[in-house]
Structure formats: structure tokens, C-alpha cells
Design an enzyme around this catalytic site. Structure first.
Site, PDB file in Angstrom:
ATOM      1  N   ASP A  45      15.781 -19.428 -21.798  1.00 56.76           N
ATOM      2  CA  ASP A  45      15.354 -18.046 -21.551  1.00 56.76           C
ATOM      3  C   ASP A  45      16.578 -17.119 -21.487  1.00 56.76           C
ATOM      4  OD1 ASP A  45      16.293 -18.888 -19.112  1.00 56.76           O
ATOM      5  OD2 ASP A  45      14.526 -18.275 -17.959  1.00 56.76           O
ATOM      6  N   SER A  46      17.787 -17.685 -21.706  1.00 52.74           N
ATOM      7  CA  SER A  46      18.974 -16.863 -21.943  1.00 52.74           C
ATOM      8  C   SER A  46      18.721 -15.990 -23.174  1.00 52.74           C
ATOM      9  CB  SER A  46      20.204 -17.750 -22.177  1.00 52.74           C
ATOM     10  OG  SER A  46      19.912 -18.772 -23.112  1.00 52.74           O
ATOM     11  N   ASP A  84      12.554 -23.569 -22.149  1.00 52.83           N
ATOM     12  CA  ASP A  84      12.479 -23.051 -20.780  1.00 52.83           C
ATOM     13  C   ASP A  84      11.099 -22.484 -20.466  1.00 52.83           C
ATOM     14  OD1 ASP A  84      14.825 -23.483 -19.402  1.00 52.83           O
ATOM     15  OD2 ASP A  84      15.813 -21.694 -20.202  1.00 52.83           O
ATOM     16  N   LYS A 113      11.715 -27.103 -19.545  1.00 52.32           N
ATOM     17  CA  LYS A 113      12.710 -27.095 -18.467  1.00 52.32           C
ATOM     18  C   LYS A 113      12.270 -26.080 -17.415  1.00 52.32           C
ATOM     19  CE  LYS A 113      17.064 -25.317 -19.067  1.00 52.32           C
ATOM     20  NZ  LYS A 113      17.110 -24.192 -18.099  1.00 52.32           N
ATOM     21  N   GLU A 115      13.486 -24.352 -13.434  1.00 54.93           N
ATOM     22  CA  GLU A 115      14.570 -24.194 -12.460  1.00 54.93           C
ATOM     23  C   GLU A 115      14.051 -24.452 -11.052  1.00 54.93           C
ATOM     24  OE1 GLU A 115      16.291 -20.300 -12.916  1.00 54.93           O
ATOM     25  OE2 GLU A 115      16.698 -20.600 -15.060  1.00 54.93           O
ATOM     26  N   GLU A 182      24.145 -26.404 -13.333  1.00 56.16           N
ATOM     27  CA  GLU A 182      24.849 -25.195 -13.776  1.00 56.16           C
ATOM     28  C   GLU A 182      25.767 -24.647 -12.682  1.00 56.16           C
ATOM     29  OE1 GLU A 182      22.519 -22.180 -15.744  1.00 56.16           O
ATOM     30  OE2 GLU A 182      24.191 -20.752 -15.727  1.00 56.16           O
TER      31      GLU A 182
END
Ligand code: KIV
Length: 278
Positions: A45-46, A84, A113, A115, A182
Site C-alpha cells: 500500500d506504499s 497488502d 499482508k 500490519e 520494518e
């Protein structure tokens, strides 16, 4: 090259063979990454920051992720693709299942993925038991960076380091297939890698992880709003592209482009008759 399976990725890590992961958001980049032999692609999602121009990953939607996942899958049919789950798309296990299912079924993702640490272990288990491979992501988690005090290194004090170790254990035990670490100290990433039984993929986490991930636009110098300490720019494509565009503009202004080489010819007779018929 054949698409790597989850057992193959895990076997690489157990043998100490590093796993490579890079982000991609479109067809041509995915095609290049596959040709270059990257082990796994992350549709991160960057995307929101490096492609769509937002200040954070928060505005990225499921529609954005699905759209870009489909393009990446078309470009890299033989690469393991992780996608993501965007902000708030996994707030409940049911939301997570619906949205992850969509990325896999409609987008062609191999895994999703998400978080978060211990608080998300139940969601990881729920997805895994439903047949959806999950990659965890702890440390600096961009979707909740505000709560972490900004884009800062995490786990530097004892409490923070212990919490990240527990988070890693919880996500691994919940059934995740890999874990992204990260922006954490290298020694902590090494300890986590030694303590859990799934591959760790580091970004700003030193070189003792099972593999590494970078944002493609950082690696090739296409995103210059800020360059984190952990980024190595292998190229400066922004400079090269700007030069090419300037050259194109100049050649058009000076009627140098298109030359005959880039134009189509017309048969003399057709030309004569065309003018004669006027
Ligand atoms: O969105 C992303 O690109 C990521 C990487 C930074 C791991 O999550």
C-alpha cells in the site's frame, strides 16, 4: 522460472538462502521483476505514496489495491505475489476474510499482508484456517504510524523490544507464512528471526533476516520526497527520465523528431494523384 511455493520459500529460509522481495504496482514493473528473478513481489500500500502521491498509506482503498494487483499478476504470472490489505480493511476478522478473499479470488494474489502484532493474531488464525496465506508486518507499521509517533525506528528500548518479540511469536504461532520486520534494530531482528519458525523479511532491520524487501521506487530513484536511511538507491531513474523527456521536447520543437525512420512513406504515384485530384 516457476512460481515459488510457500514450502519452497520456507525451505530457502531454513537453508539460509535469502528471500528477495520487491514492491510492484503495475504490469511493466512486475514483468521486469519476474524477468530479473525476484522471489516474491509485494503489491504494497506504499502505492499510495510512491504512485498515487498521497502523504501516507491511509487513503489507499480496496479498489486501488485490487486494480493494481490485477496489473501485477498479468505482468508476473510466475511469481509469488503478496498484497497488502489496506487501512481498515481488516478491522474485524469478517472484513479481513471478505477483503483478503477478494484480492486472492479476483486479483490473483497468492497471499495477503496485514500490519499488527498480538492484537491481530486471531485474525491471522481466522484467515489461515479459511485457506488464506497471511504475511505479518510488525515494527514500523505505516498504517498506524501516527500512533507510533511518526515514521520512527521501533523496539529500541527493552519494553519495546520485548513487545515486538512477543508480537512476532504471536503472529508466527497464529499461522502466518512470513513476517515483515520494518525499521527495527538489526540485533532485535536477528533475535526474532532465531526465535520464530517462519521466514522474516526485513526492511530497515539489518541483514540477519531471512530475506529483504524494498520499495521499487526507492531502489531505482523514482521517489525523492524522502529517502529513509535503510534505502539503497541502485539507480537514479528520475534523472534519466527527465533527461529523455527534455531531449524529446527539444527534438519536437526543432522538428528533428519524428525523422524518416519513425515515419510512414506514401507511394509516389499515390502522392501525385492525390495532389492532381485537388
Ligand atoms: O507497503 C509496502 O510497500 C510495505 C513495505 C514497506 C514492506 O509494506
Amino acid at each position: 522460472m516457476e512460481k515459488k511455493s510457500i514450502p519452497e520459500l520456507k525451505a530457502m529460509a531454513s537453508k539460509g538462502e535469502k528471500i528477495t522481495m520487491l514492491t510492484a504496482y503495475d504490469y511493466p514493473t512486475a514483468k521486469i521483476l519476474e524477468k530479473a528473478g525476484v522471489d516474491t513481489i509485494l503489491v504494497g500500500d506504499s502505492l499510495g505514496m510512491v504512485v498515487l502521491g498521497y502523504d501516507s498509506t491511509v487513503p489507499v482503498t480496496m479498489a486501488d489495491m485490487l486494480h493494481h494487483t490485477k496489473a501485477v499478476r498479468r505482468g508476473a504470472p510466475n511469481t509469488f505475489v503478496v498484497v497488502d490489505l489496506p487501512y481498515l480493511s481488516y478491522a474485524t476478522p469478517q472484513d479481513a476474510l471478505r477483503n483478503a478473499g477478494c484480492l486472492i479470488q479476483q486479483g490473483g494474489a497468492d497471499a495477503v499482508k496485514l500490519e499488527g502484532g498480538q492484537d491481530y493474531a486471531a485474525t491471522v488464525t481466522f484467515l489461515t484456517k479459511s485457506g488464506i496465506p497471511v504475511v505479518g508486518h510488525i515494527g514500523l507499521t505505516p498504517q498506524t504510524a501516527t500512533q507510533l509517533g511518526g515514521f520512527k525506528v521501533q523496539g529500541k528500548d527493552l519494553d519495546g523490544a520485548k513487545k515486538l518479540l512477543q508480537d512476532a511469536q504471536a503472529i508466527a504461532q497464529a499461522g502466518a507464512i512470513m513476517l515483515v520486520l520494518e525499521a527495527i534494530p538489526s540485533a532485535l531482528a536477528e533475535k526474532i528471526t532465531n526465535e520464530i519458525n517462519i521466514p522474516t523479511i526485513g526492511i530497515g532491520a539489518g541483514n540477519k533476516c531471512s530475506g529483504q524487501v524494498l520499495v521499487f521506487h526507492d531502489l531505482v530513484g523514482l521517489f525523492d520526497r524522502f529517502v529513509p536511511k535503510f534505502v539503497k538507491q541502485y539507480e537514479n531513474l528520475a534523472e534519466k527520465i527527465e533527461l529523455a523527456v527534455k531531449q524529446y521536447c527539444q527534438e519536437v520543437k526543432e522538428s528533428v523528431f519524428p525523422s524518416e525512420q519513425h515515419s510512414f512513406s506514401l507511394n509516389e504515384e499515390v502522392l501525385t494523384r492525390l495532389y492532381g485530384d485537388k
